[in-house]
Scaffold this motif. Sequence first.
Motif, PDB file in Angstrom:
ATOM      1  N   UNK A   1       7.050  -0.213   7.805  1.00  0.00           N
ATOM      2  CA  UNK A   1       5.992  -0.198   6.969  1.00  0.00           C
ATOM      3  C   UNK A   1       4.651  -0.085   7.245  1.00  0.00           C
ATOM      4  N   UNK A   2       4.484  -0.396   9.190  1.00  0.00           N
ATOM      5  CA  UNK A   2       3.713   0.318   9.507  1.00  0.00           C
ATOM      6  C   UNK A   2       3.865   1.786   9.400  1.00  0.00           C
ATOM      7  N   UNK A   3       3.622   2.320   9.480  1.00  0.00           N
ATOM      8  CA  UNK A   3       4.223   3.664  10.004  1.00  0.00           C
ATOM      9  C   UNK A   3       3.991   4.243   8.469  1.00  0.00           C
ATOM     10  N   UNK A   4       5.090   3.583   6.888  1.00  0.00           N
ATOM     11  CA  UNK A   4       4.239   3.702   6.111  1.00  0.00           C
ATOM     12  C   UNK A   4       2.845   4.148   5.323  1.00  0.00           C
ATOM     13  N   UNK A   5       2.062   3.041   5.798  1.00  0.00           N
ATOM     14  CA  UNK A   5       0.851   2.245   6.057  1.00  0.00           C
ATOM     15  C   UNK A   5      -0.268   2.883   6.198  1.00  0.00           C
ATOM     16  N   UNK A   6       0.220   3.520   8.058  1.00  0.00           N
ATOM     17  CA  UNK A   6      -0.701   4.120   8.171  1.00  0.00           C
ATOM     18  C   UNK A   6      -0.729   5.662   7.942  1.00  0.00           C
ATOM     19  N   UNK A   7       0.844   6.394   6.840  1.00  0.00           N
ATOM     20  CA  UNK A   7       0.257   7.488   5.856  1.00  0.00           C
ATOM     21  C   UNK A   7      -0.565   7.420   5.158  1.00  0.00           C
ATOM     22  N   UNK A   8      -0.254   6.583   4.226  1.00  0.00           N
ATOM     23  CA  UNK A   8      -0.755   6.396   3.553  1.00  0.00           C
ATOM     24  C   UNK A   8      -2.744   6.345   3.473  1.00  0.00           C
TER      25      UNK A   8
ATOM     26  N   UNK B   1       8.764  11.269   5.661  1.00  0.00           N
ATOM     27  CA  UNK B   1       7.698  10.565   5.386  1.00  0.00           C
ATOM     28  C   UNK B   1       7.723  10.559   6.861  1.00  0.00           C
ATOM     29  N   UNK B   2       6.298   9.542   7.670  1.00  0.00           N
ATOM     30  CA  UNK B   2       5.963   9.403   8.515  1.00  0.00           C
ATOM     31  C   UNK B   2       7.170   8.400   9.395  1.00  0.00           C
ATOM     32  N   UNK B   3       7.561   7.418   8.769  1.00  0.00           N
ATOM     33  CA  UNK B   3       8.445   6.690   9.608  1.00  0.00           C
ATOM     34  C   UNK B   3      10.001   6.968   9.508  1.00  0.00           C
ATOM     35  N   UNK B   4      10.136   8.412   8.979  1.00  0.00           N
ATOM     36  CA  UNK B   4      11.892   9.176   9.003  1.00  0.00           C
ATOM     37  C   UNK B   4      11.617  10.234  10.114  1.00  0.00           C
ATOM     38  N   UNK B   5      10.047  10.217  10.733  1.00  0.00           N
ATOM     39  CA  UNK B   5       9.760  11.338  11.601  1.00  0.00           C
ATOM     40  C   UNK B   5      10.100  10.514  13.213  1.00  0.00           C
ATOM     41  N   UNK B   6       9.597   9.100  12.456  1.00  0.00           N
ATOM     42  CA  UNK B   6       9.672   8.271  13.933  1.00  0.00           C
ATOM     43  C   UNK B   6      10.769   7.167  13.480  1.00  0.00           C
ATOM     44  N   UNK B   7      11.574   6.840  13.820  1.00  0.00           N
ATOM     45  CA  UNK B   7      13.159   6.771  14.090  1.00  0.00           C
ATOM     46  C   UNK B   7      13.598   6.057  12.609  1.00  0.00           C
TER      47      UNK B   7
ATOM     48  N   UNK C   1       1.010  -1.222   0.064  1.00  0.00           N
ATOM     49  CA  UNK C   1      -0.034   0.182  -0.088  1.00  0.00           C
ATOM     50  C   UNK C   1       0.622   1.061  -0.127  1.00  0.00           C
ATOM     51  N   UNK C   2       2.188   0.954   0.202  1.00  0.00           N
ATOM     52  CA  UNK C   2       3.297   2.215   0.339  1.00  0.00           C
ATOM     53  C   UNK C   2       3.527   3.392  -1.503  1.00  0.00           C
ATOM     54  N   UNK C   3       2.792   1.975  -2.331  1.00  0.00           N
ATOM     55  CA  UNK C   3       2.388   2.727  -3.401  1.00  0.00           C
ATOM     56  C   UNK C   3       1.303   3.264  -3.957  1.00  0.00           C
ATOM     57  N   UNK C   4       0.656   3.547  -3.268  1.00  0.00           N
ATOM     58  CA  UNK C   4      -0.435   3.864  -3.476  1.00  0.00           C
ATOM     59  C   UNK C   4      -0.551   5.542  -3.366  1.00  0.00           C
ATOM     60  N   UNK C   5       0.766   5.841  -2.770  1.00  0.00           N
ATOM     61  CA  UNK C   5       0.922   7.631  -2.811  1.00  0.00           C
ATOM     62  C   UNK C   5       2.491   7.854  -3.198  1.00  0.00           C
ATOM     63  N   UNK C   6       2.658   8.826  -3.733  1.00  0.00           N
ATOM     64  CA  UNK C   6       3.847   9.894  -4.697  1.00  0.00           C
ATOM     65  C   UNK C   6       5.182   9.022  -2.849  1.00  0.00           C
ATOM     66  N   UNK C   7       5.955   8.758  -4.041  1.00  0.00           N
ATOM     67  CA  UNK C   7       6.899   8.426  -1.951  1.00  0.00           C
ATOM     68  C   UNK C   7       7.638   9.835  -2.413  1.00  0.00           C
TER      69      UNK C   7
END
Length: 202
Positions: free
Chosen positions: A150-157, A134-140, A124-130
């Motif tokens: 991946x959990x944080x990427x999908x949460x953002x999407x 991102x949310x994962x980058x500011x959370x670890x 699902x992380x590919x459903x939006x433009x990279x």
Amino acid sequence: MMKRMFDLIAASLLLAALLPLMVLLAVLVRTKLGSPVLFKQERPGLHGRPFYLYKFRSMTDERDGEGKLLSDHLRLTPFGQLLRKLSLDELPQLFNVVRGELSLVGPRPLLMDYLPLYTEEQAKRHLVRPGITGWAQVNGRNAVTWDDRFDRDVWYVENRTFWLDMRILLLTVKRVLRSDGISNGNHVTMPLFDGQAHNQKG
């Protein structure tokens, strides 16, 4: 549409403001690390479509006696470490944003080799433009497990809004100034993803 317009305007303004710095960095990279100045690599974009992502080079091309490239941590110089610590190596990606291949905020584009390894949920992380950040980058950033990332990427999407993007951009500035989460264990960034659960840090 508003997100794309914001990306285009903000990236264009940043490129205009940072152009002298980018020229200086290009000269320093050429002097200290050689050519090419830019590192480019094919990455999956929106819906997994490939594009070339650009960074300032941060490693040498040193090889062993058999002509094979040395491991990343041996080729990463102090100058290269400084570029990564301050995220200056990422500045050329503003051109990717202007071209519409990246957004300022979104899941970081990983390697093309990972595409067949994702679960349906992870994909699902590919459903939006990279994005550049991102949310994962500011959370670890890189100091988390692949599962957490991946959990944080999908949460953002699933929860993305314009105001969430603004929050992520502000947090990114804070994380860069503090140099949080640049590496993972003994790895320069993160260990390679092999499609299996990673319950421990690399």
